[in-house]
Scaffold this motif. Structure first.
Motif, short mmCIF file in Angstrom:
data_model
loop_
_atom_site.label_atom_id
_atom_site.label_comp_id
_atom_site.label_asym_id
_atom_site.label_seq_id
_atom_site.Cartn_x
_atom_site.Cartn_y
_atom_site.Cartn_z
N LYS A 90 0.83 -1.21 0.00
CA LYS A 90 0.00 0.00 0.00
C LYS A 90 0.85 1.25 0.00
N ILE A 91 1.99 1.18 0.69
CA ILE A 91 2.84 2.37 0.81
C ILE A 91 3.70 2.57 -0.44
N SER A 92 4.32 1.48 -0.94
CA SER A 92 5.33 1.61 -2.02
C SER A 92 4.81 1.22 -3.39
N ASN A 93 3.61 0.62 -3.41
CA ASN A 93 3.05 0.11 -4.67
C ASN A 93 3.97 -0.93 -5.29
N THR A 94 4.68 -1.67 -4.41
CA THR A 94 5.62 -2.69 -4.87
C THR A 94 5.38 -3.96 -4.06
N ASP A 95 5.30 -5.10 -4.76
CA ASP A 95 5.06 -6.38 -4.09
C ASP A 95 6.40 -6.91 -3.58
N LEU A 96 6.54 -6.95 -2.19
CA LEU A 96 7.80 -7.40 -1.59
C LEU A 96 7.65 -8.74 -0.88
N SER A 97 6.58 -9.47 -1.15
CA SER A 97 6.30 -10.72 -0.44
C SER A 97 7.46 -11.68 -0.55
N ALA A 98 7.91 -11.93 -1.74
CA ALA A 98 8.98 -12.91 -1.94
C ALA A 98 10.27 -12.45 -1.30
N SER A 99 10.57 -11.15 -1.44
CA SER A 99 11.82 -10.63 -0.89
C SER A 99 11.82 -10.72 0.63
N LEU A 100 10.67 -10.45 1.25
CA LEU A 100 10.59 -10.51 2.72
C LEU A 100 10.74 -11.94 3.22
N THR A 101 10.08 -12.87 2.55
CA THR A 101 10.17 -14.28 2.94
C THR A 101 11.61 -14.76 2.83
N GLN A 102 12.24 -14.38 1.69
CA GLN A 102 13.64 -14.79 1.47
C GLN A 102 14.56 -14.19 2.53
N ALA A 103 14.31 -12.93 2.93
CA ALA A 103 15.16 -12.27 3.94
C ALA A 103 15.08 -13.00 5.27
N PHE A 104 13.85 -13.42 5.67
CA PHE A 104 13.71 -14.12 6.94
C PHE A 104 14.33 -15.51 6.85
N ASP A 105 14.01 -16.22 5.73
CA ASP A 105 14.50 -17.59 5.61
C ASP A 105 16.01 -17.62 5.58
N GLU A 106 16.62 -16.69 4.84
CA GLU A 106 18.08 -16.71 4.67
C GLU A 106 18.78 -15.81 5.68
N GLN A 107 17.95 -15.13 6.56
CA GLN A 107 18.50 -14.21 7.55
C GLN A 107 19.48 -13.22 6.87
N SER A 108 18.93 -12.63 5.74
CA SER A 108 19.75 -11.67 4.97
C SER A 108 19.01 -10.35 4.88
N SER A 109 19.78 -9.27 4.88
CA SER A 109 19.19 -7.93 4.81
C SER A 109 19.05 -7.49 3.33
N PHE A 110 18.12 -6.54 3.12
CA PHE A 110 18.03 -5.88 1.79
C PHE A 110 17.32 -4.54 1.98
N SER A 111 17.41 -3.71 0.96
CA SER A 111 16.73 -2.40 0.99
C SER A 111 16.17 -2.07 -0.39
N ILE A 112 15.18 -1.18 -0.43
CA ILE A 112 14.56 -0.76 -1.69
C ILE A 112 14.04 0.66 -1.54
N GLU A 113 14.25 1.47 -2.59
CA GLU A 113 13.74 2.83 -2.60
C GLU A 113 12.40 2.86 -3.33
N PHE A 114 11.51 3.76 -2.87
CA PHE A 114 10.21 3.90 -3.54
C PHE A 114 9.70 5.32 -3.30
N GLU A 115 8.76 5.71 -4.15
CA GLU A 115 8.14 7.03 -4.01
C GLU A 115 6.76 6.87 -3.40
N TYR A 116 6.54 7.57 -2.31
CA TYR A 116 5.22 7.58 -1.70
C TYR A 116 4.41 8.64 -2.44
N ARG A 117 3.48 8.14 -3.27
CA ARG A 117 2.86 9.01 -4.26
C ARG A 117 1.94 10.05 -3.66
N GLN A 118 1.39 9.75 -2.44
CA GLN A 118 0.49 10.74 -1.85
C GLN A 118 1.22 12.04 -1.54
#
Length: 782
Positions: free
Chosen positions: A71-99
């Motif tokens: 809702k905030i980023s208009n980007t689907d991060l489901s897979a990335s979040l699951t992978q981060a927890f499973d692999e205990q790895s960090s990641f980051s992503i930039e996005f524009e909050y359009r409001q």
């Protein structure tokens, strides 16, 4: 203490204090913070997250963190979040909050029970980075443009490369070069590059005038010669009529930069960006400087082009003057010669060295009056051109004519520095004019009628003889009077149209024509009319030359009447001759024929009844009988020549067969007679004419032809009797035959003329002779 759902509250001791301090610390930071458990449901969110994204705790805690971030980023991060927890790895992503148009970075950190997510505002850093990138692109753009300026040799190369550099290096969405077109009244695109170039064809066009279509950045910049930019296409009023098409292609801001030469806009560079507010003061300043650099380069290119063109033109002019057939003379203001071209030397005989420093009066003959020279100097000294003719002389005294144009040459201040004379030898032209004038005088003084008219047969010129005979005045010629006024009623329309059709078909007509004078009388002329044409073949006008044959026609009529009378007399005399011959033949037949027969019978009777006749008496009787026989033969021949009664007895074919047989017997000349007239019977007059012609031809063959073979053909063809007699004799020159000495040919022709027939003789020395006679008849069938 404000405890969020999902946290265990412990009322005892140091743990509670630690949690409280931790909550206060987390809520005090400006960044948003999310904590989710291993099933990726939110168990905690700090106050900054609710404030930044205007969220309610109910919509956050115990919700899916992937759905919340979507809702905030208009980007689907489901897979990335699951992978981060499973692999205990960090990641980051930039996005524009359009409001809010704010940029954030979501930093994901795993731990053994879930994920911690930090949402940090990076808009200032991003804008600084974008500004840095924009500055780098602009400076790279300026650098490449400067390199282009150094290497480009033509305007076209500059324009095309400029658009490509703007897209590839400057990072603009679209760039185009426009040219002012005074004919269409628009700025016409000439070069373009980038995405969305179809924008230029989707709009109605950019006007040069101060009208709605010309009030956008491009039209205004071209019209006023100043840079014009728009930093928000979505709201700027100047883009009103262009807005929809621009936004549709992602354009958010634009700038139009006029490119000038000699302080006049000759082209326009328009740049479009995908970012609003792209053109800040610094960018505008840099781009304006770029446009000035480009204008300077264009000025240099165009000046160089003009210089080369001027040099080329000067070279061509120099070569043209050197190779010209016209004489060219340049003098200083005092008339002293400083330059002459080869044509002058060739015409006058003076070398260049001999002419330089001299005055043109070395060519004078004295023919031109001093007043004319004064007028010449008055004109050229007052900055006027002088045109005229000179009768000059060469170095060797030969006189010639030339047409001259003398003009002053001025400096930038308008002061006369030199004079130039361009002179053409017109000696031959003068001779031609004299010849033409002599021809005009001849035409004007001739008794023949000469006229020129347009295609409507309106007079444009008539010589004096034509004016006199028709009663024309100069006013008539000036008013182009129609020739129809002088056509008499005796000339029918069909005859006139036949003349016009012949002119249109062959371009020429000749024949008799009639005209009516204003004084009432008619004249008959023999006229030759020619249709003249333009170079492309289309008719231009006609000319007519005519001679008066009125008296000749009267004489011709009198001769024709006299000829007819003589022919009728000749026919009458032939008829009388045939009648007299017939009567003489009948009288001889009735009297001499009977007497010869009686004499022959008496001589034979005496020979039978005389006994013991002396030999000499018997010989004399035999001689007498022989003489009587020869006399009878001569009688029959004379009788037949006077009037061929055989025609009445045997008919035409039988008579000709007898004539041929008798001819062959006497001459031993072989004759082939082919007759194809059956079953036709001809009138006695026709039979007699054919017989007499055949008789005369055979007589001439014996006398002159020296022939070995004769071929006679008699037939009926096309309602005519045709007699053709050919021989293989020596032939003769028919044109040299004097009919006054050879009455036989004249007699044949007159006989045939009397019957409306025709005689044709084909012959030449050494080629034999063929006589062909044709007589029209009304055929009766047996």
């Amino acid at each position: 203490m404000n405890v969020k759902p999902g946290f265990t509250q412990n009322t005892g001791g140091k743990q509670t204090s630690s949690v409280m301090y931790l909550q206060q610390a987390v809520n005090s930071i400006d960044d948003g913070l999310l904590v989710c458990q291993e099933d990726l449901t939110v168990v905690y969110a700090n106050n900054s997250l609710y404030r930044i994204f205007d969220l309610h705790p109910v919509l956050v805690v115990q919700q899916s963190v992937a759905q919340l971030l979507f809702k905030i980023s208009n980007t689907d991060l489901s897979a990335s979040l699951t992978q981060a927890f499973d692999e205990q790895s960090s990641f980051s992503i930039e996005f524009e909050y359009r409001q809010s148009g704010t940029w954030y970075i979501a930093e994901v950190f795993p731990f053994d029970k879930g994920l911690t997510i930090r949402l940090r505002d990076v808009t200032p850093y991003r804008e600084a980075h974008e500004e840095l990138l924009k500055s780098r692109r602009l400076y790279a753009f300026i650098s490449e443009v400067n390199e282009l300026i150094l290497r480009a040799n033509t305007e076209e190369e500059t324009y095309a490369s400029l658009c490509d550099i703007a897209i590839e290096t400057g990072g603009f969405m679209m760039a185009w070069i426009g040219m002012p077109d005074q004919t269409t009244g628009k700025v016409e695109p000439a070069f373009k590059a980038g995405t969305g170039t179809d924008y230029l064809t989707s709009i109605k066009g950019i006007a040069l005038a101060d009208v709605p279509e010309g009030r956008g950045p491009s039209g205004t910049a071209m019209r006023k010669g100043i840079p014009v930019f728009c930093n928000d296409i979505a709201t700027d009023p100047m883009m009103a009529i262009f807005r929809d098409e621009g936004l549709k292609r992602g354009f958010r801001s634009s700038i139009a930069l006029p490119l000038t030469v000699d302080n006049k806009p000759i082209a326009l560079l328009s740049l479009y960006s995908a970012l609003p507010n792209f053109f800040a003061n610094e960018e505008v300043t840099l781009l304006v400087q770029v446009s000035k650099n480009i204008s300077y380069a264009l000025q240099a290119i165009i000046s160089e082009k003009k210089r080369k063109a001027a040099e080329g033109q000067l070279y061509k002019i120099s070569r043209a003057i050197e190779q010209s057939s016209a004489s060219v003379v340049i003098t200083d203001v005092n008339g002293s010669i400083e330059y002459v071209n080869p044509a002058f030397c060739k015409l006058t005989g003076y070398t260049e060295a001999e002419a330089i420093g001299q005055n043109p009066n070395i060519l004078k003959t004295g023919y031109t009056k001093e007043d004319e020279y004064k007028q010449l100097w008055n004109d050229i000294s007052h900055l006027k051109d002088w045109h005229g003719e000179f009768k000059n002389k060469t170095k060797y005294g030969e006189v010639y004519w030339e047409s001259a144009t003398i003009s002053p040459i001025t400096n930038k201040q308008g002061e006369i520095t030199h004079y130039v004379a361009v002179k053409e030898n017109i000696t031959e032209k003068k001779k031609l004019e004299e010849e033409q004038q002599a021809l005009v005088n001849l035409i004007e003084n001739t008794t023949a009628y000469v006229a020129i008219g347009d295609l409507e047969f309106n007079l444009q010129y008539a010589n004096q003889a034509t004016k006199d005979v028709l009663g024309l005045t100069e006013t008539d010629i000036s008013n182009h009077i129609s020739i129809d006024e002088f056509i008499p009623e005796s000339m029918d329309e069909a005859s006139r149209m036949a003349v016009i059709e012949q002119l249109q078909k062959d371009g020429k007509w000749s024949g008799e024509y009639r005209f009516k004078s204003r004084r009432g009388f008619e004249i008959v002329v023999w006229m030759v009319t020619i249709m003249h044409r333009h170079k492309d073949g289309s008719p231009s006008h006609f000319s007519a030359t005519a001679v008066d044959i009125t008296k000749a026609k009267e004489t011709e009529q009198q001769l024709r009447q006299l000829t007819n009378e003589l022919r009728e007399l000749s026919i009458h005399l032939q008829d009388l001759s045939e009648i007299e011959k017939k009567e003489i033949a009948r009288d001889i037949h009735d009297e001499m024929g009977q007497q010869l027969t009686a004499l022959k019978f008496d001589a034979k009777w005496l020979k039978r009844h005389m006994e013991d006749m002396p030999p000499e008496v018997e010989e004399r009787l035999d001689a007498l009988i022989e003489n009587v026989n020869e006399l009878s033969s001569s009688f029959r021949r004379i009788h037949s020549s006077l009037h061929p009664n055989i025609l009445e007895d045997l008919g035409l074919q039988g008579s000709l067969e007898w004539l041929v047989s008798n001819f062959t017997h006497k001459t031993n000349i072989s004759v082939q007679f082919d007759c194809y007239i059956e079953p036709h019977i001809f009138p006695a007059e026709i039979n007699l004419i054919v017989y007499r012609v055949a008789q005369e031809c055979l007589t001439n063959i014996v006398r002159y032809a020296q022939a070995n073979k004769v071929h006679i053909v008699l037939l009926v063809n096309d309602n005519q009797v045709e007699l053709r007699i050919s021989d293989d004799g020596v032939g003769f020159n028919y044109q040299q035959v004097d009919t006054r000495l050879h009455h036989g040919l004249l007699g044949m022709r007159e006989r045939l003329n009397a019957a409306n027939g025709h005689l044709n003789i084909a012959t030449a020395p050494g080629l034999g002779t063929t006589v062909e006679a044709k007589i029209p008849l009304t055929i009766t069938t047996n």
